[in-house]
Design a protein around this motif. Structure first.
Motif, short mmCIF file in Angstrom:
data_model
loop_
_atom_site.label_atom_id
_atom_site.label_comp_id
_atom_site.label_asym_id
_atom_site.label_seq_id
_atom_site.Cartn_x
_atom_site.Cartn_y
_atom_site.Cartn_z
N PRO A 23 0.73 -0.39 -16.17
CA PRO A 23 -0.47 0.43 -16.14
C PRO A 23 -0.40 1.48 -15.05
O PRO A 23 0.18 1.27 -14.00
CB PRO A 23 -1.59 -0.59 -15.85
N THR A 24 -0.99 2.62 -15.33
CA THR A 24 -1.05 3.66 -14.32
C THR A 24 -2.11 3.31 -13.30
O THR A 24 -2.86 2.36 -13.46
CB THR A 24 -1.39 5.01 -14.97
N GLY A 25 -2.21 4.09 -12.23
CA GLY A 25 -3.14 3.78 -11.14
C GLY A 25 -4.58 3.69 -11.61
O GLY A 25 -5.00 4.41 -12.50
N THR A 26 -5.34 2.76 -11.01
CA THR A 26 -6.75 2.60 -11.31
C THR A 26 -7.55 3.38 -10.29
O THR A 26 -7.50 3.09 -9.11
CB THR A 26 -7.14 1.10 -11.25
N GLU A 27 -8.29 4.35 -10.75
CA GLU A 27 -9.01 5.23 -9.83
C GLU A 27 -10.28 4.58 -9.32
O GLU A 27 -10.96 3.86 -10.03
CB GLU A 27 -9.34 6.55 -10.53
N ALA B 170 -10.50 2.47 4.12
CA ALA B 170 -9.37 1.64 3.67
C ALA B 170 -9.56 1.12 2.25
O ALA B 170 -8.60 0.73 1.60
CB ALA B 170 -9.19 0.47 4.63
N GLU B 171 -10.80 1.15 1.76
CA GLU B 171 -11.09 0.57 0.45
C GLU B 171 -11.38 1.62 -0.62
O GLU B 171 -11.57 1.27 -1.78
CB GLU B 171 -12.27 -0.39 0.57
N TRP B 172 -11.42 2.89 -0.24
CA TRP B 172 -11.74 3.94 -1.20
C TRP B 172 -10.46 4.69 -1.57
O TRP B 172 -9.85 5.37 -0.76
CB TRP B 172 -12.76 4.90 -0.60
N GLY B 173 -10.02 4.54 -2.82
CA GLY B 173 -8.79 5.18 -3.26
C GLY B 173 -8.34 4.62 -4.58
O GLY B 173 -9.16 4.24 -5.41
N MET B 174 -7.02 4.55 -4.78
CA MET B 174 -6.51 4.01 -6.04
C MET B 174 -5.19 3.30 -5.83
O MET B 174 -4.43 3.60 -4.91
CB MET B 174 -6.34 5.12 -7.08
N THR B 175 -4.95 2.32 -6.69
CA THR B 175 -3.68 1.60 -6.69
C THR B 175 -2.68 2.37 -7.54
O THR B 175 -2.92 2.63 -8.71
CB THR B 175 -3.85 0.18 -7.25
N LYS B 176 -1.55 2.75 -6.95
CA LYS B 176 -0.54 3.54 -7.65
C LYS B 176 0.37 2.65 -8.48
O LYS B 176 0.29 1.43 -8.44
CB LYS B 176 0.27 4.35 -6.62
N THR C 58 -11.34 -0.79 -5.32
CA THR C 58 -11.29 -1.33 -3.97
C THR C 58 -9.93 -1.94 -3.73
O THR C 58 -9.38 -2.63 -4.59
CB THR C 58 -12.38 -2.42 -3.80
N GLN C 59 -9.38 -1.71 -2.57
CA GLN C 59 -8.04 -2.20 -2.27
C GLN C 59 -8.04 -3.72 -2.20
O GLN C 59 -8.87 -4.34 -1.54
CB GLN C 59 -7.56 -1.63 -0.93
N THR C 60 -7.10 -4.33 -2.92
CA THR C 60 -6.94 -5.76 -2.82
C THR C 60 -6.12 -6.08 -1.58
O THR C 60 -5.31 -5.29 -1.14
CB THR C 60 -6.24 -6.33 -4.07
#
Length: 254
Positions: A57-61, A194-200, A64-66
């Protein structure tokens, strides 16, 4: 007579040759058909390359960072309500405890974590799904305290919290010391950032930074999507530094 016999013999040979050739042709066709059928069945049992199940899967926009960090459940009466004399690190840890939810937590027992019971509690589950906990002072009568904590989350049939991306805490804290207030602001800024972003695609988390960051002389406000922190300086109406925090709830995992 001899010519007739020879003709009949030649006709018989030709007839046998035709039957043999036709039979061989039918066998070859049947064999090829069977091979094709078998190949199709085998291909059907395997997942074709490039299907949804095989693709990473592509990044989830906006996620919250796990984290692999162990987050313990909050013990009863361990969250302080008197903020006077506390360091920025202590207050930041207290805020983390406020937003930590264990599997057995409910809106009804949530306030058990505080060392001083709220002056009043309001719980509404039918429409807004919110628990509100009010204090007029902290333990010992301190005015440096969290005056209101709202926990917003859906609940399960057994009344425990059903955490999702829309679960968050709204926290209002009063300070008398400007240095402490600013330092706590930066600590909470760090949590939200630290929690606002996306998983690449490679599994790493990319922080996006604040969506807005306005720091005027008497009012600081920083937003990270739907979450934010605000600090308002004392004025004629309010003699204290007032901080409002909107931050995601997090699940205890040990």
């Amino acid at each position: 007579m001899k010519k007739t016999s020879m003709f009949l013999l030649l006709l018989a040979v030709l007839t046998m040759f035709c039957f043999t050739a036709c039979g061989a042709s039918d066998d070859d066709g049947s064999s090829k058909k069977d091979d094709t059928t078998n190949t199709t069945q085998e291909t059907g049992d395997k997942k074709p390359a490039g299907t949804t199940e095989d693709m990473t899967p592509t990044g989830t926009e906006g996620t919250t960072q796990t984290t692999a960090e162990k987050i313990p459940a909050v013990k009863s009466a361990t969250v302080f309500t008197d903020y006077s004399g506390k360091s920025a690190d202590e207050i930041a840890a207290n805020i983390q405890a406020i937003r930590t939810i264990a599997a057995s937590d409910t809106m009804e027992n949530y306030a058990d974590r505080f060392d001083f019971a709220p002056a009043s509690v309001k719980i509404e589950k039918e429409y807004t799904h919110i628990g509100e906990y009010f204090w007029t002072s902290g333990k010992g009568g301190s005015k440096e305290c969290a005056s209101l904590i709202s926990i917003r989350s859906m609940t399960k049939d057994d009344s425990t919290f059903a955490l999702d991306d829309g679960s968050w805490a709204d926290i209002t804290i009063y300070f008398t010391n400007e240095t402490t207030a600013k330092a706590v602001y930066e600590k909470v800024y760090g949590f939200l950032n630290a929690e606002w972003g996306m998983t690449k695609d490679d599994g790493t988390f990319e922080c996006w930074g604040p969506t807005s960051d306005k720091r005027e002389a008497d009012d600081w406000t920083t937003c990270f999507g739907a979450r934010h922190i605000e600090l308002v300086w004392p004025n004629d109406i309010n003699p204290s530094y007032k901080m409002n925090i909107q931050i995601d709830l997090r699940a205890a995992n040990e």
